[in-house]
Scaffold this active site. Structure first.
Site, PDB file in Angstrom:
ATOM      1  N   HIS A 132       0.789  -1.238   0.000  1.00  0.00           N
ATOM      2  CA  HIS A 132       0.000   0.000   0.000  1.00  0.00           C
ATOM      3  C   HIS A 132       0.817   1.282   0.000  1.00  0.00           C
ATOM      4  CE1 HIS A 132      -4.138  -1.513   0.589  1.00  0.00           C
ATOM      5  NE2 HIS A 132      -3.616  -2.477   1.330  1.00  0.00           N
ATOM      6  N   GLU A 144      -7.113  -2.478  -3.598  1.00  0.00           N
ATOM      7  CA  GLU A 144      -6.556  -3.817  -3.385  1.00  0.00           C
ATOM      8  C   GLU A 144      -6.259  -4.564  -4.688  1.00  0.00           C
ATOM      9  OE1 GLU A 144      -5.364  -4.895  -0.678  1.00  0.00           O
ATOM     10  OE2 GLU A 144      -6.396  -3.823   0.933  1.00  0.00           O
ATOM     11  N   SER A 198       1.507  -7.313  -3.716  1.00  0.00           N
ATOM     12  CA  SER A 198       2.153  -7.979  -2.577  1.00  0.00           C
ATOM     13  C   SER A 198       2.030  -9.499  -2.665  1.00  0.00           C
ATOM     14  CB  SER A 198       1.569  -7.467  -1.250  1.00  0.00           C
ATOM     15  OG  SER A 198       0.195  -7.795  -1.143  1.00  0.00           O
TER      16      SER A 198
HETATM   17  N1  HBI Z   1      -8.065  -2.778   9.374  1.00  0.00           N
HETATM   18  N2  HBI Z   1      -5.815  -3.084   9.739  1.00  0.00           N
HETATM   19  C1  HBI Z   1      -6.832  -2.926   8.889  1.00  0.00           C
HETATM   20  N3  HBI Z   1      -6.613  -2.911   7.541  1.00  0.00           N
HETATM   21  C2  HBI Z   1      -7.627  -2.747   6.654  1.00  0.00           C
HETATM   22  O1  HBI Z   1      -7.393  -2.735   5.427  1.00  0.00           O
HETATM   23  C3  HBI Z   1      -8.946  -2.595   7.134  1.00  0.00           C
HETATM   24  C4  HBI Z   1      -9.129  -2.623   8.523  1.00  0.00           C
HETATM   25  N4  HBI Z   1     -10.356  -2.481   9.047  1.00  0.00           N
HETATM   26  C5  HBI Z   1     -11.489  -2.232   8.223  1.00  0.00           C
HETATM   27  C6  HBI Z   1     -11.228  -2.246   6.776  1.00  0.00           C
HETATM   28  N5  HBI Z   1     -10.026  -2.419   6.297  1.00  0.00           N
HETATM   29  C7  HBI Z   1     -12.417  -2.040   5.875  1.00  0.00           C
HETATM   30  O2  HBI Z   1     -13.220  -1.033   6.409  1.00  0.00           O
HETATM   31  C8  HBI Z   1     -12.092  -1.637   4.441  1.00  0.00           C
HETATM   32  O3  HBI Z   1     -11.380  -2.658   3.817  1.00  0.00           O
HETATM   33  C9  HBI Z   1     -13.346  -1.339   3.679  1.00  0.00           C
HETATM   34 FE    FE Z   2      -4.742  -4.150   1.974  1.00  0.00          FE
END
Ligand code: HBI
Ligand code: FE
Length: 287
Positions: A132, A173, A192
């Site tokens: 990312h 993603e 990744s």
């Molecule tokens: N938490 N650590 C982490 N990483 C994420 O990508 C993530 C998350 N919590 C919620 C979330 N993504 C979703 O809300 C989104 O993918 C839509």
């Molecule tokens: Fe991700």
């Protein structure tokens, strides 16, 4: 997402961040990063979008070992005003969106085991940082991620989280972008992943479809295997513009009237770069 866990675990702040505790990573863990890094970079030359590869260089992510978030944040802050903060794993949606809206990217504070290089249950530091962070050094993509965080907060209030999650899934993603010489990778889940960075670009199985915001928000996705469709943006500028120019509340209302689309659906009038054979999905059915 872990909406059942409403309070952060012991040791985490109220925004779910924890100290990265960089000094605690073992030599073996740093070596795992180096192994994953070397394998991906050679795979991605010519496959990933140049903006991603530039980000790796500008942020000096090729330096050996798991990056120290303090140093990484300093470089990223100078480039686009973003920071990287550590979290224990998946965090609640509202907290996640609040971090993005404030230009903080949350990254897992652990790395996969050496015997699990291709296996991930929750995003680890390699997915989060290698996947990312490079594009967060690109001003337009950096703005898109902030806009997504702000949109997420509004979507929660409108009961439209699932729709917006599909946008994240098929862009941040698993997105592809048109390059000067063919399609290029930019989605973090692809770049990744050793196997998906080949599959998403080279395999005849998946569809590769021109990006359309409303269309993407109708499309279900697979979390357990390679995607059956990838969506191709013309540029990050066009992607950002599409989100900034769209009034999401009426769009969410309009979409309630339309059926969801299967992950492999193709519509009559859309731009199709590759009509997939779907042979992979058909030989790897859902468990
Ligand atoms: N938490 N650590 C982490 N990483 C994420 O990508 C993530 C998350 N919590 C919620 C979330 N993504 C979703 O809300 C989104 O993918 C839509
Ligand atoms: Fe991700």
């Amino acid at each position: 997402m872990p909406n059942d866990r409403i309070s952060p675990p012991p040791g985490a702040a109220s925004d779910w961040t924890i100290p990265q505790n960089w000094g605690a990573f073992t030599r073996e863990e740093h070596a795992t990063w180096d192994t994953l890094f070397a394998r991906q970079v050679s795979m991605l030359r010519g496959r990933a979008t140049p903006e991603f590869l530039d980000g790796l260089d500008r942020l000096r992510l090729s330096e050996s070992g798991i990056p120290d978030f303090a140093e990484l944040s300093e470089r990223l802050m100078r480039a686009t005003g973003w920071q990287v903060v550590a979290v224990p794993g998946l965090i609640p949606d509202d907290v996640f969106f609040d971090h993005l809206a404030n230009r903080r990217f949350v990254a897992g504070n652990f790395i996969r085991r050496p015997d699990q290089l291709d296996y991930l249950e929750e995003p680890d530091v390699f997915h989060d940082v290698f996947g990312h962070v490079p594009l967060l050094a690109h001003p337009t993509f950096a703005d898109y991620m902030q806009a997504y965080g702000e949109g997420g907060q509004r979507a929660l209030g409108l009961g439209a989280l699932e729709r917006l999650s599909r946008l994240y899934w098929y862009t941040v993603e698993f997105g592809l972008v048109r390059g000067d010489d063919g399609l290029k990778l930019y989605g973090a889940g692809i770049v990744s992943s050793f196997s998906e960075s080949r599959f998403a670009l080279d395999d005849p199985s998946p569809n590769r479809i021109g990006f359309d915001l409303a269309r993407v928000m109708r499309t279900r996705y697979r979390i357990d295997d390679f995607q059956q469709s990838y969506f191709v943006v013309d540029s990050f500028e066009a992607l950002l513009a599409a989100t900034l120019e769209t009034d999401f509340a009426p769009l969410y209302d309009a979409l309630r009237e339309q059926p969801d689309l299967a992950p492999d659906a193709l519509l009559p009038d859309e731009t199709v770069f590759t009509r997939g054979t779907q042979h992979y999905a058909h030989t790897h059915p859902r468990p």
